[in-house]
Design an enzyme around this catalytic site. Structure first.
Site, PDB file in Angstrom:
ATOM      1  N   MET A 117      43.387  39.120  43.476  1.00 35.23           N
ATOM      2  CA  MET A 117      42.998  40.498  43.832  1.00 35.23           C
ATOM      3  C   MET A 117      44.249  41.240  44.301  1.00 35.23           C
ATOM      4  O   MET A 117      44.980  40.723  45.145  1.00 35.23           O
ATOM      5  CB  MET A 117      41.979  40.499  44.976  1.00 35.23           C
ATOM      6  CG  MET A 117      40.630  39.865  44.680  1.00 35.23           C
ATOM      7  SD  MET A 117      39.605  40.703  43.454  1.00 35.23           S
ATOM      8  CE  MET A 117      39.141  42.193  44.288  1.00 35.23           C
ATOM      9  N   HIS A 118      44.469  42.448  43.784  1.00 33.44           N
ATOM     10  CA  HIS A 118      45.630  43.205  44.283  1.00 33.44           C
ATOM     11  C   HIS A 118      45.502  44.724  44.159  1.00 33.44           C
ATOM     12  O   HIS A 118      46.429  45.454  44.462  1.00 33.44           O
ATOM     13  CB  HIS A 118      46.905  42.759  43.572  1.00 33.44           C
ATOM     14  CG  HIS A 118      46.947  43.189  42.120  1.00 33.44           C
ATOM     15  ND1 HIS A 118      46.340  42.476  41.123  1.00 33.44           N
ATOM     16  CD2 HIS A 118      47.505  44.250  41.523  1.00 33.44           C
ATOM     17  CE1 HIS A 118      46.521  43.088  39.977  1.00 33.44           C
ATOM     18  NE2 HIS A 118      47.219  44.174  40.173  1.00 33.44           N
TER      19      HIS A 118
END
Ligand code: UD1
Ligand code: UDP
Length: 366
Positions: free
Chosen positions: A205-206
Site C-alpha cells: 500500500m502506498h
C-alpha cells in the site's frame, strides 16, 4: 541508427524500462540511452532493480530526490534540459504516470524532441490522484502513444487524439514478468518466510489517499489485524507508508502481530516469487493489479476506482472500499479458492517491448 533516450525515476519505471531497454539493445537500428532522475534513490527502491533486471548503469543520473510535487517536477525539468540538449536523442521514451514522466515530457516537447509515452490512455477519472494529472498532461502533448488495454484506446479517442498517433502494443510490465518469473522461483523467498506450501496473503500500500491520513491508515491497520486471523500476511512497506505508520503511532501495533511479516521493500525477483505463490494479494498499486491478473492470483484492490479496468473486467482484480468487514469477507472467499478465474488481457504476452521497438524504428528512423 535511432537514438532512443528512456527516462526512469521510480520503482515501477525500472521494471517497464527494463523490458524496453532489453528490446532496444537487441534491435540493430536502435541505440539506447538511459537517464535516471533519482526520484527514487534508496537501494531497495532503485539500485536493486538495475541489478536484478540487468539494466546497465544509467548514462546520466540527475539525483533529484524527494520533494513536493512542484519542487520535484521543477528540479527534474531544470536538470534534464541541458542533458537532453547534450545527448540529442531522436526520441524520448517515458513510461507510466509518475512526476518524472510528466517533467521529462514537458522538457522534451519544448526542445522539439518527439516523446513516446508507454502505458498511455489509462484514466481513473479521479483528478485528486497526482498520477491522473500526470497521465492527462503527458498524453495531451506526447507524440506517439502506446496503449496496454482497450480502455486506453477508448479514452484517447474520446479526447480527440488522432488515431494514427496511437498504437495498441500490449504491456511491458508483463514482458518483465514473463522474462523473470522462473528466476524469481529460484530465489526461495517464500521458503525464507517459512511459508512454503502455506496459504498466505501479500500486501502493498502506498497511495497518498490511503496512507497519508490518519483515519484511512487506521482502518488499514484494522484490516491487516483482521486478515492475520485468517492467514499470515507479508507486507513489504513502501517508504512513504512506513513514515506515515510511524508518524501516526501505528507501526508498533502492527509489529506486535505474530503472523504479520513486516519488511523493507523487497527486490523485484523476491516480490515476484511472493506474488506468484500468494493465496491473495491486497494492494493499491497500479502494477500489482496487472501482475496478479497475468499470474491468475486473486487481487483485492483497496481503492474506489482503477485506471486499469481490464484487470477487473476480465482479470482477477476486485475493487473494495477500505471497510475491514467487507475486505475480510472477500479474503475468506479467496482463501477458500472461491474466486473468479480470470483471463490474461490481449497482447499481455511478453512481447510488447519488441513491438514498440519495431514501431519506433518504422516511425522515426529516416
Ligand atoms: C511515486 C509516484 C507513484 C508511484 C510510486 C511507485 C508520483 C507523483 N508518485 O510515489 O505514482 O506509484 O512512486 O512506488 O510520481 N522515499 C524514500 N526513499 C526513496 C523514495 C521515496 O524514503 O527512495 C520517501 C520520501 O520521503 C518521499 C516519499 O517516500 O517523500 C514519497 O516519494 P515520491 O517519489 O514523492 O512518491 P511515491 O509515494 O514514492
Ligand atoms: N515491487 C517490488 N517490491 C516491493 C513492492 C513492489 O519489486 O516491495 C514491484 C512490483 O512488481 C510492482 C512494482 O514494484 O508491480 C510497482 O511498484 P509500485 O506498486 O510501487 O508502483 P505503481 O505500480 O503503483 O505505480
Amino acid at each position: 541508427m535511432l537514438r532512443v533516450l528512456s527516462i526512469v525515476g521510480t520503482r515501477p519505471n525500472f521494471i517497464k524500462v527494463g523490458a524496453l531497454h532489453h528490446a532496444f539493445s537487441r534491435h540493430p537500428q536502435i541505440e539506447s540511452v538511459l537517464v535516471h532522475t533519482g526520484q527514487h534513490y534508496d537501494r531497495a527502491m532503485s539500485e536493486v532493480f538495475f541489478e536484478q533486471l540487468r539494466l546497465p548503469e544509467p548514462d546520466r543520473y540527475l539525483g533529484i530526490g524527494s520533494g513536493s510535487h512542484a519542487t520535484q517536477t521543477a528540479r527534474i525539468m531544470t536538470a534534464l534540459e541541458p542533458v537532453l540538449q547534450e545527448e540529442a536523442p531522436d526520441v524520448v521514451v517515458v513510461v507510466g504516470d509518475v512526476n518524472s514522466t510528466l517533467a521529462a515530457t514537458l522538457v522534451a516537447v519544448k526542445l522539439h524532441i518527439p516523446v513516446a509515452h508507454i502505458e498511455a490512455g489509462l484514466r481513473s477519472g479521479d483528478r485528486t490522484m497526482p498520477e491522473e494529472i500526470n497521465r492527462l498532461a503527458t498524453d495531451a502533448i506526447a507524440d506517439r502513444l502506446y496503449v496496454t488495454e482497450q480502455s486506453g484506446l477508448d479514452h484517447l479517442q474520446r479526447e480527440g487524439v488522432p488515431e494514427d498517433r496511437v498504437v495498441f502494443a500490449g504491456n511491458v510490465m508483463i514482458d518483465s514478468l514473463e522474462r523473470f518469473r522462473h528466476e524469481a522461483s529460484a530465489t526461495g523467498t517464500v521458503a525464507g518466510f517459512g511459508l512454503e506450501h502455506k496459504p498466505y496473503v501479500l500486501m502493498t500500500m502506498h497511495r497518498p489517499a490511503t496512507v497519508d491520513h490518519e483515519q484511512p491508515l487506521g482502518r488499514l491497520a484494522e484490516t491487516i489485524e483482521g486478515i492475520t486471523t485468517h492467514a499470515p500476511v507479508v507486507f513489504p512497506i513502501h517508504p512513504r507508508t512506513r513514515q506515515r505508520l510511524q508518524a501516526f503511532g501505528l507501526l508498533d501495533r502492527l509489529d506486535a502481530l505474530d503472523t504479520l511479516h513486516l519488511t523493507e521493500p523487497v527486490g523485484y525477483l523476491e516480490f515476484l516469487d511472493l506474488m506468484q505463490n500468494a493465496a491473495a494479494v491486497v494492494t493499491d498499486s497500479g502494477g500489482v493489479q496487472e501482475e496478479t491478473t497475468a499470474l491468475g492470483v486473486p487481487c483485492l484492490t483497496l481503492r474506489p476506482n482503477t485506471e486499469r479496468p481490464v484487470t477487473v473486467d476480465i482479470g482477477t482484480n476486485v475493487l473494495l472500499p477500505l471497510a475491514p468487514d467487507q475486505i475480510t469477507k472477500h479474503m475468506e472467499e479467496a482463501l477458500a479458492g472461491q474466486w473468479k478465474q480470470g483471463q490474461v488481457p490481449p497482447l499481455w504476452d511478453g512481447h510488447a517491448a519488441e513491438r514498440i521497438a519495431a514501431d519506433l524504428v518504422t516511425h522515426y528512423d529516416d
